[in-house]
Design an enzyme around this catalytic site. Sequence first.
Site, PDB file in Angstrom:
ATOM      1  N   HIS A   9       0.643  -0.991  -0.006  1.00 50.13           N
ATOM      2  CA  HIS A   9      -0.086   0.005   0.142  1.00 50.13           C
ATOM      3  C   HIS A   9       1.023   1.382   0.023  1.00 50.13           C
ATOM      4  O   HIS A   9       0.332   2.329   0.249  1.00 50.13           O
ATOM      5  CB  HIS A   9      -1.053  -0.136   1.351  1.00 50.13           C
ATOM      6  CG  HIS A   9      -2.068   0.988   1.152  1.00 50.13           C
ATOM      7  ND1 HIS A   9      -2.339   1.741   2.353  1.00 50.13           N
ATOM      8  CD2 HIS A   9      -2.924   1.124   0.239  1.00 50.13           C
ATOM      9  CE1 HIS A   9      -3.302   2.585   1.771  1.00 50.13           C
ATOM     10  NE2 HIS A   9      -3.789   1.996   0.636  1.00 50.13           N
ATOM     11  N   LYS A  54       3.379   4.559  -0.982  1.00 49.86           N
ATOM     12  CA  LYS A  54       3.433   5.640  -1.945  1.00 49.86           C
ATOM     13  C   LYS A  54       4.490   6.510  -1.698  1.00 49.86           C
ATOM     14  O   LYS A  54       4.823   7.085  -0.719  1.00 49.86           O
ATOM     15  CB  LYS A  54       2.198   6.356  -1.937  1.00 49.86           C
ATOM     16  CG  LYS A  54       0.742   5.866  -2.204  1.00 49.86           C
ATOM     17  CD  LYS A  54       0.031   5.306  -1.159  1.00 49.86           C
ATOM     18  CE  LYS A  54      -1.350   4.860  -1.510  1.00 49.86           C
ATOM     19  NZ  LYS A  54      -2.129   4.257  -0.405  1.00 49.86           N
ATOM     20  N   ASP A 109      17.138  11.418  -7.427  1.00 47.80           N
ATOM     21  CA  ASP A 109      18.380  11.509  -6.919  1.00 47.80           C
ATOM     22  C   ASP A 109      18.852  11.395  -5.554  1.00 47.80           C
ATOM     23  O   ASP A 109      19.847  12.081  -5.020  1.00 47.80           O
ATOM     24  CB  ASP A 109      18.939  12.905  -7.314  1.00 47.80           C
ATOM     25  CG  ASP A 109      18.718  13.114  -8.889  1.00 47.80           C
ATOM     26  OD1 ASP A 109      18.724  11.994  -9.752  1.00 47.80           O
ATOM     27  OD2 ASP A 109      18.684  14.233  -9.323  1.00 47.80           O
ATOM     28  N   HIS A 133      -9.145  11.170   1.419  1.00 46.40           N
ATOM     29  CA  HIS A 133      -8.187   9.987   1.425  1.00 46.40           C
ATOM     30  C   HIS A 133      -6.900  10.206   2.180  1.00 46.40           C
ATOM     31  O   HIS A 133      -5.946   9.644   2.087  1.00 46.40           O
ATOM     32  CB  HIS A 133      -7.797   9.873  -0.190  1.00 46.40           C
ATOM     33  CG  HIS A 133      -7.093   8.457  -0.510  1.00 46.40           C
ATOM     34  ND1 HIS A 133      -5.780   8.538  -0.725  1.00 46.40           N
ATOM     35  CD2 HIS A 133      -7.720   7.375  -0.684  1.00 46.40           C
ATOM     36  CE1 HIS A 133      -5.565   7.203  -1.026  1.00 46.40           C
ATOM     37  NE2 HIS A 133      -6.670   6.472  -0.879  1.00 46.40           N
ATOM     38  N   LYS A 151      -4.274  10.720   5.158  1.00 40.60           N
ATOM     39  CA  LYS A 151      -3.744   9.735   6.137  1.00 40.60           C
ATOM     40  C   LYS A 151      -2.936  10.693   7.191  1.00 40.60           C
ATOM     41  O   LYS A 151      -1.857  10.952   6.805  1.00 40.60           O
ATOM     42  CB  LYS A 151      -3.409   8.547   6.121  1.00 40.60           C
ATOM     43  CG  LYS A 151      -4.151   7.548   5.058  1.00 40.60           C
ATOM     44  CD  LYS A 151      -3.742   7.737   3.782  1.00 40.60           C
ATOM     45  CE  LYS A 151      -4.141   6.792   2.619  1.00 40.60           C
ATOM     46  NZ  LYS A 151      -5.676   6.338   2.516  1.00 40.60           N
ATOM     47  N   ASP A 173      -0.443  16.413  20.142  1.00 39.55           N
ATOM     48  CA  ASP A 173       0.059  17.630  20.999  1.00 39.55           C
ATOM     49  C   ASP A 173       0.433  18.856  20.424  1.00 39.55           C
ATOM     50  O   ASP A 173       1.095  19.606  20.736  1.00 39.55           O
ATOM     51  CB  ASP A 173       1.103  17.325  22.182  1.00 39.55           C
ATOM     52  CG  ASP A 173       0.706  16.256  23.177  1.00 39.55           C
ATOM     53  OD1 ASP A 173      -0.224  16.278  23.510  1.00 39.55           O
ATOM     54  OD2 ASP A 173       1.616  15.857  23.875  1.00 39.55           O
TER      55      ASP A 173
END
Length: 446
Positions: free
Chosen positions: A128, A130, A135, A350, A352, A357
Amino acid sequence: MPATNNRYPWRSGCEAALIAEGEQALAVRLALIARARHSILAQYYSWEEDVSGKLLLGALLQAARRGVRVRLLVDDLYSGSNRYLESLAAEPNIRIRLFNPFWLRLARPWGWPLEILFSFRRLNHRMHNKLLVVDDDWALVGGRNIGDSYLGLGRERHFVDLDILIRGPVCADLVSDFLGYWRSRWSHVLHHLSWFRLPESLALANNAFLLHLMEPELARLFGVEPQLLAVDLPPLHWHPVSAQAFMDAPGKGARLRRQPTAAGRALLAQLDGLQQSLDIVTPYLVPTRHFYRTLRRMIRRGCSARVLTNSLAATDMPLAYAGFRSRCTRLLKTGLSLFELRPEAGRCLHAKLALFDRRSLLVGSLNLDPRSFYLNTEIALLLEGASLVAEVEAWLEQQLIAQQAWSVTLREEGISWAGSAIEPETSAWRRGLIRLAGWLPVHHLL
């Protein structure tokens, strides 16, 4: 800094920028690839065969032809039908691998049930992650897959999402983890995506089209403004940060023993050390036992907690919402403040992220559901930097205003959505299906 039991230490001397808008996220990716001089590493759960997907493949092809070494790792579940990937694999400087591929390639996805019947445990384990690294010094981490709905070109659905662009020493850790995936037994060289190899003439034609699509005149015909193809990065607000990288081992989730993901362990460790507040954004809220118990202890200590998730009207995964709906009362009884995103203009949450704090931030691919905690591999960055956290907090407050999200509360008569006893802007048929699905023991498959 609470201990996170991670194999990488904190890296200071990094700079990070928040990428909140879809078109900006596409422009940043195209600019990073255009700036590449030595190597490009890309790792994605889904790479759609749409305009943005073709544009980015065209950018990778251009980079490879000027001498940049390109390595692309994609999960087979949602990317294994993209024949443009097969066309690029024939290029000398491009290497493409599939993570945990299906072996029955004919008539996909209709042949999947037969293979799943005999190899369910293996095929239920997906990558899952991404990640884009250029470089070895620039990295892009967040929730966005490659597709029009994620990158500002979607017509029917628009995903509300976030990326973090980061440069500095933490990129070396991300490169190391990528290479671990690349060399693992779960990654297989892409030879062909069906039972037959794509004819060479068609592969050449596909690649020629990808290169032509990078020309502003042709790109405009597909709804892409020329400024998105600029070589220079768009204006960004850079923040000094300390960063720590978290990425699962490639085989996580295939083992019989259930262990939280590396990003999940980082989240739980931060919750144990919280003193004041927690803010979470997650598209799917199906809390695991680990998370629920830690959250309850945190709130009992006097910490406040807010969560923004998808509404039934906005979600792209009704089964995930069914899992959330069956646990909603229990969650609200902890004292959690809960909000659901309104489905205005086709919006679907979508992103996440978690704010701890108001001093640190966890962002990446981790959803708060059993799949992300136990089955899928995930990636995340834990970041400390007052100015970056303030910008992310401002973005979250914008999502929580009355026009953007509904407040979900618990009353004597049951759950209330902004004063309504039923989920707003939904049909009785959809609500009934959600209630039925909530009784099924399938939420570990989400």
